[in-house]
Structure formats: C-alpha cells, structure tokens
Motif scaffolding. Structure first.
Motif: not given
Length: 210
Positions: A59-64, A88-95, A150-155
């Motif tokens: 579900g998180l992967a699809q959100l991303i 949810l506390k997640v952001f993406v970037y392409d900067c 954390q990354d998309a896998e929780g690391r």
C-alpha cells in the motif's frame, strides 16, 4: 514544492545516493502510479501533523508511485502525502540542486537536523507550493539541510541537500507537520501570496475546499 519562478555529527558515508539513475527510477514510479488532484491551502489535511508511517507494505509502495505521478502531473519538484489528501508522513522529490545535479527519492517519517550556528547560512530565494498554486514569495531558509527518516522499505536513511534542494527538503518536511511555507511569512506577505493565488488559474487538477 513548486518549481521556482538536534545537531548531529555527520559522516559523509551515511547519506543515501539519490543522484544515480534518476530518470529510470522516476519513470518507473510514475508509470506504475496514478496522478491524483492536489489539495490546496484551507484543506484540513494540510493544517495538521500527519500520522507516522508504520507499515512499509504494498500500500505504501502504491502511494509512493501515485505521488510521483501526481508530482509530475503538477510539474513540481517535491510532494508530501497530505498534498494528495493522505494522512501519512512521506514525501517524494525530483529536484535539481544549485549545481544542476538531479536528486530523486522518497523519505518516510522525516526529521530535520538542527544546524549549529556555523552551518546556518540563510538563502532568501523565492518559494512556491503546489498547494498554493500560482503564487511565490521570498522566504529565508538555511541553504543546507539534512533530513533523516526511513526509505520505502523502512530502512533508516539520511538525505543531505544544498541550495534549492535544501529548500525542497525543508519545505516538504514542513508539510508533514502541518505547515505551509506561507505560515512562515508575515501577515502582509501571506495576504499578498493568497491574493496571487486567487488571481491565478491552477494548471493542474485541485481538490475544492467545500
């Protein structure tokens, strides 16, 4: 973020490499995702702290993926989950940074490092936001930033940015704690930005604040 019109000891090896295969990684996310409309100032999701990401699943992967698609649709350089209405506390970037180097990535549960006085050099460049469409204003922010999360896998990860990319990291982290960049402006400046927004027409789909 729209395209422009506690102190910790750093180990250079601790920062992720987000400059490799940028085009391929962004394209893969975007092609798997579905663009969603953007929430704008006044939407409740933008004005409260988001929930921590606790499940690093499909579900998180699809959100991303959807966030990358939405970011590209709106021609942004950064996007927080609450900007598409997700708590949810997640952001993406392409900067791009000020040296023209492209950075692409995702951060969950971001926390900004507090900078010591020697690193707090302010840049008063212009700032815009996909959730305040068509408006820009100067805003002083440190020209260097470190965000940990954390990354998309929780690391655990750490991302470092300078110049415009540093501004992006700070801007997107702010979003997830319920702050828009206009909240850091004076009342007069904020009114001017909101007037700019009222006088413009968004170039992408937005969510009405009914």
């Amino acid at each position: 973020m729209a395209q422009r019109q506690g102190t910790q000891t750093e180990d250079l090896g601790e920062f992720i490499v987000d400059t490799m295969d940028c085009e391929a990684r962004e394209t893969a996310h975007r092609e798997r995702g579905t663009a969603r409309p953007i929430t704008v100032v006044g939407h409740p999701a933008l004005h409260r702290e988001c929930a921590d990401v606790t499940e690093f699943d499909a579900g998180l992967a699809q959100l991303i993926d959807d966030m990358f698609a939405s970011q590209r649709m709106a021609e942004g350089v950064g996007l927080a989950a609450n900007q598409i209405g997700v708590d949810l506390k997640v952001f993406v970037y392409d900067c791009m940074d000020d040296d023209g180097v492209r950075h692409v990535g995702v951060v969950c549960n971001p926390v900004l490092d507090e900078l010591d006085a020697a690193r707090r050099v302010l840049d008063d460049g212009g700032e815009g936001c996909l959730s305040v469409p068509g408006a820009y204003a100067p805003l002083a922010r440190p020209d260097y930033a470190v965000v940990r999360g954390q990354d998309a896998e929780g690391r655990p990860i750490a991302v470092r940015g300078t110049g415009y990319f540093a501004r992006c990291l700070q801007h997107e982290t702010d979003h997830l704690y319920g702050y828009l960049y206009i909240d850091r402006l004076s009342k007069r400046e904020r009114k001017g930005v909101l007037r700019q927004m009222e006088e413009s027409t968004p170039r992408y789909e937005t969510v009405p604040n009914d």
